[in-house]
Design a protein around this motif. Sequence first.
Motif, PDB file in Angstrom:
ATOM      1  N   ILE A 186      48.511  31.439  49.201  1.00  0.00           N
ATOM      2  CA  ILE A 186      47.453  32.330  49.689  1.00  0.00           C
ATOM      3  C   ILE A 186      46.139  32.035  48.973  1.00  0.00           C
ATOM      4  O   ILE A 186      45.073  31.940  49.593  1.00  0.00           O
ATOM      5  N   LYS A 187      46.210  31.874  47.652  1.00  0.00           N
ATOM      6  CA  LYS A 187      44.988  31.613  46.873  1.00  0.00           C
ATOM      7  C   LYS A 187      44.403  30.243  47.203  1.00  0.00           C
ATOM      8  O   LYS A 187      43.174  30.090  47.287  1.00  0.00           O
ATOM      9  N   ALA A 188      45.266  29.249  47.394  1.00  0.00           N
ATOM     10  CA  ALA A 188      44.771  27.913  47.717  1.00  0.00           C
ATOM     11  C   ALA A 188      44.032  27.912  49.051  1.00  0.00           C
ATOM     12  O   ALA A 188      43.024  27.214  49.213  1.00  0.00           O
ATOM     13  N   ASP A 189      44.522  28.706  49.994  1.00  0.00           N
ATOM     14  CA  ASP A 189      43.901  28.764  51.321  1.00  0.00           C
ATOM     15  C   ASP A 189      42.734  29.735  51.388  1.00  0.00           C
ATOM     16  O   ASP A 189      41.908  29.651  52.308  1.00  0.00           O
ATOM     17  N   ASN A 190      42.672  30.656  50.418  1.00  0.00           N
ATOM     18  CA  ASN A 190      41.629  31.690  50.418  1.00  0.00           C
ATOM     19  C   ASN A 190      41.137  31.904  48.985  1.00  0.00           C
ATOM     20  O   ASN A 190      41.368  32.950  48.376  1.00  0.00           O
ATOM     21  N   PRO A 191      40.449  30.928  48.413  1.00  0.00           N
ATOM     22  CA  PRO A 191      40.112  30.987  46.978  1.00  0.00           C
ATOM     23  C   PRO A 191      39.208  32.144  46.586  1.00  0.00           C
ATOM     24  O   PRO A 191      39.187  32.522  45.413  1.00  0.00           O
ATOM     25  N   ASP A 192      38.488  32.725  47.527  1.00  0.00           N
ATOM     26  CA  ASP A 192      37.560  33.802  47.185  1.00  0.00           C
ATOM     27  C   ASP A 192      38.188  35.193  47.278  1.00  0.00           C
ATOM     28  O   ASP A 192      37.526  36.182  46.953  1.00  0.00           O
ATOM     29  N   ILE A 193      39.431  35.273  47.707  1.00  0.00           N
ATOM     30  CA  ILE A 193      40.093  36.576  47.814  1.00  0.00           C
ATOM     31  C   ILE A 193      40.821  36.890  46.514  1.00  0.00           C
ATOM     32  O   ILE A 193      41.610  36.082  46.013  1.00  0.00           O
ATOM     33  N   ALA A 194      40.569  38.068  45.962  1.00  0.00           N
ATOM     34  CA  ALA A 194      41.252  38.504  44.741  1.00  0.00           C
ATOM     35  C   ALA A 194      42.665  38.963  45.072  1.00  0.00           C
ATOM     36  O   ALA A 194      42.903  39.599  46.102  1.00  0.00           O
ATOM     37  N   LEU A 195      43.612  38.661  44.185  1.00  0.00           N
ATOM     38  CA  LEU A 195      45.012  39.016  44.380  1.00  0.00           C
ATOM     39  C   LEU A 195      45.452  39.966  43.266  1.00  0.00           C
ATOM     40  O   LEU A 195      45.302  39.659  42.080  1.00  0.00           O
ATOM     41  N   ILE A 196      45.996  41.102  43.667  1.00  0.00           N
ATOM     42  CA  ILE A 196      46.382  42.172  42.742  1.00  0.00           C
ATOM     43  C   ILE A 196      47.871  42.428  42.878  1.00  0.00           C
ATOM     44  O   ILE A 196      48.401  42.463  43.993  1.00  0.00           O
ATOM     45  N   ILE A 197      48.552  42.618  41.775  1.00  0.00           N
ATOM     46  CA  ILE A 197      49.940  43.094  41.788  1.00  0.00           C
ATOM     47  C   ILE A 197      49.944  44.514  41.254  1.00  0.00           C
ATOM     48  O   ILE A 197      49.442  44.785  40.151  1.00  0.00           O
ATOM     49  N   THR A 198      50.501  45.428  42.027  1.00  0.00           N
ATOM     50  CA  THR A 198      50.628  46.825  41.627  1.00  0.00           C
ATOM     51  C   THR A 198      52.102  47.171  41.563  1.00  0.00           C
ATOM     52  O   THR A 198      52.869  46.836  42.482  1.00  0.00           O
TER      53      THR A 198
END
Length: 345
Positions: A186-198
């Motif tokens: 997901i990050k490789a395809d969308n580098p500007d999107i922040a990823l959060i684990i809750t």
Amino acid sequence: MKGVHLGIGIAAGVAAGALCVGVLAAVGDEEPAPPPTSPTTTAAQDTGPGAAPIASAPYLHLGWGRPPQPHKVMDATGITAFTLAFALSGGGCAPAFDGKRPLRGGPEAETAQAIKDAGGQVHVSFGGWSGRKLGPRCATPEAYAGAVQKVIDALAPTALDFDIENDDELGNAAVQDRILKALKIIKADNPDIALIITTSTDKKGLDKWGQRLLERAAALDAPVDNYTVMPFNFGGSSDMYADTVAAAENLKDRLMAVHGWDAATAYRMTGVSGMNGVSDDGEITTPQTWTRLRDWASARGLGRLSFWSVNRDRPCPSGGDPVTDCSGTEQHPWEFGKITAGFRQ
């Protein structure tokens, strides 16, 4: 987390008929909240781990609870971002909101556009406590990442929240690893999107599954921008401030141990997502307590402060329901949002 009645994700089981009329209806004649004193911070002030636009985005659920028009909440509070909940399985590995509402042309798409039109940011949360999760139903990391990508393509969010709890995701080692491996795609395809684990926590901190989640994220080099705990449903608490701080400090300490980060970095990678008002277990977080927690989080440099939910951020008049549309504690309308908007990283 014992999210039986109020907890994050419970609304996934609500009938779709509740959405037929007035999903974006304005809240009735409530007294206005006091004007915001300071705007929310929506981006970190430095670079490195945790430097992503995720600071304050309380959860907004469109499945119940008289969901308010976001621009009215923004005007009253200074909040500029919302987390739309929840993206689940609409059947197999196909995503749908609450497992039933479409990604395009539905309430979430309409609300996301309204938030952007008002100058705000949209976050999307996957998972939660109840409902059909994508993690167990997508057979591979690639399939899970593909399901998430469909949501990204439909709503163009700035951040994604992976709310990993309950036995079907948090308590399943294979599913934990599947999601964490998918985050790299997901990050490789969308580098500007922040990823959060809750994830859930006890007063003393993460359980063995929560600890495993942190350890595996580090081992797999998952590109996580923030780890957030949900410090409520402790089985009862006489001091929600102290217990919340203790849980967040435990997460910070775990992050230092697992990643070798210094305290400042670990605090920045730590988040708190509280429950405004009354929890499932009868614990009460008042606006005064939430203000103290906000100030503590700001002073320590935490990277995220959120709450469940915007729908409940109003007092309970006669007929109000603290499960869905009010907090069950004395407050002004949208007071928790205004407090959260003062959060500083």
